[in-house]
Design an enzyme around this catalytic site. Structure first.
Site, PDB file in Angstrom:
ATOM      1  N   ASP A 141      14.427  43.875   0.340  1.00 45.49           N
ATOM      2  CA  ASP A 141      15.656  44.398   0.933  1.00 45.49           C
ATOM      3  C   ASP A 141      16.820  43.596   0.369  1.00 45.49           C
ATOM      4  OD1 ASP A 141      13.915  45.889   2.474  1.00 45.49           O
ATOM      5  OD2 ASP A 141      13.944  44.451   4.120  1.00 45.49           O
ATOM      6  N   ASP A 176      11.084  54.183  12.313  1.00 50.29           N
ATOM      7  CA  ASP A 176      11.488  52.817  12.618  1.00 50.29           C
ATOM      8  C   ASP A 176      11.379  52.617  14.123  1.00 50.29           C
ATOM      9  OD1 ASP A 176      12.005  52.537   9.959  1.00 50.29           O
ATOM     10  OD2 ASP A 176      14.172  52.299  10.154  1.00 50.29           O
TER      11      ASP A 176
END
Length: 245
Positions: free
Chosen positions: A132, A9
């Site tokens: 998500d 990330d």
């Protein structure tokens, strides 16, 4: 054989992990993302999951230089998938031309599902949808907003679109090592024919073992971040469990 995807990330050019999707709760693990990618390659991983966190909030590529460096470092040794801030066909085409295995479309899957359909048709096998969920509802704009859609509702919109995979993240578990939400993830995988990748909360080798259980065979694999970085999961042991090492 299920795939374990180590995660990189990207925030401000560095490799970080967030807690519960909060940018202010970022821990820096490596200032050199390309070097981190090579560590994962050398450990035996064949796939890599990359997210441009700044890009997810900005709606455009922000950590492009870091992604370019990762692609250049691992070459054809790893299949790299990228999400975060990819919102147009031009973005999709540009990233795939650079050598990514596939791109992940999240916010735009809610805002402009027709773009996802068009991209999946134009680039077969190279478009994934990132779903998500916060409290069971789909979160967008880098998890900053929650829609009224459920994960299953959104996934079913792409059932016949040729989408290569769905990456399902339970935001409420992400980065806190609470274990994957297996029930919700497997329920989603059972509701659609698109392969599902579990993300958010993978905490220990027990979760890797869980990935090999019969009901989890619906899944393409799982993404691991903090547990790999913190050493809670040993890469060699995980790959042995999955039959890849």
């Amino acid at each position: 054989m299920p795939i374990l995807f180590p995660a990189i990330d990207l925030k401000d050019g560095a490799c970080v992990r967030l807690k519960l999707g909060l940018m202010e709760e970022a821990t820096v693990y490596n200032a050199d993302p390309a070097a981190q990618a090579l560590e994962f390659r050398d450990a035996g991983f064949t796939h890599l999951h990359v997210v441009d966190l700044n890009g997810a909030f900005a709606g455009r590529a922000v950590n492009g230089a870091a992604v370019d460096a990762i692609i250049a470092a691992v070459g054809s040794d790893m299949r790299v998938q990228l999400g975060g801030g990819i919102r147009t066909m031009a973005d999709i085409e540009a990233w795939l031309d650079k050598g990514l295995s596939r791109v992940i479309l999240g916010t735009v899957a809610v805002r402009d599902p027709e773009l996802v359909r068009a991209a999946a048709k134009r680039f077969p096998g190279r478009i994934a949808v990132g779903i998500d969920a916060k409290g069971g509802k789909v979160a967008v704009e880098g998890w900053a907003e929650t829609s009224q859609l459920t994960a299953v509702d959104l996934a079913r919109q792409f059932e016949d679109a040729g989408v290569a995979a769905i990456i399902y993240t339970d935001v409420d578990r992400d980065g806190i090592l609470a274990g994957i939400n297996w029930e919700a993830t497997i329920d989603l995988a059972g509701a659609v024919s698109i392969p599902v990748i579990a993300s958010g909360g993978l905490a220990s080798i027990a979760d890797v073992v869980r990935l090999t259980m019969p009901d989890a065979q619906l899944l393409e694999g799982a993404i691991s971040g903090r547990a790999l970085y913190d050493g809670r999961i040993d890469a060699a042991e995980a790959l042995r469990v999955l039959g890849a090492g």
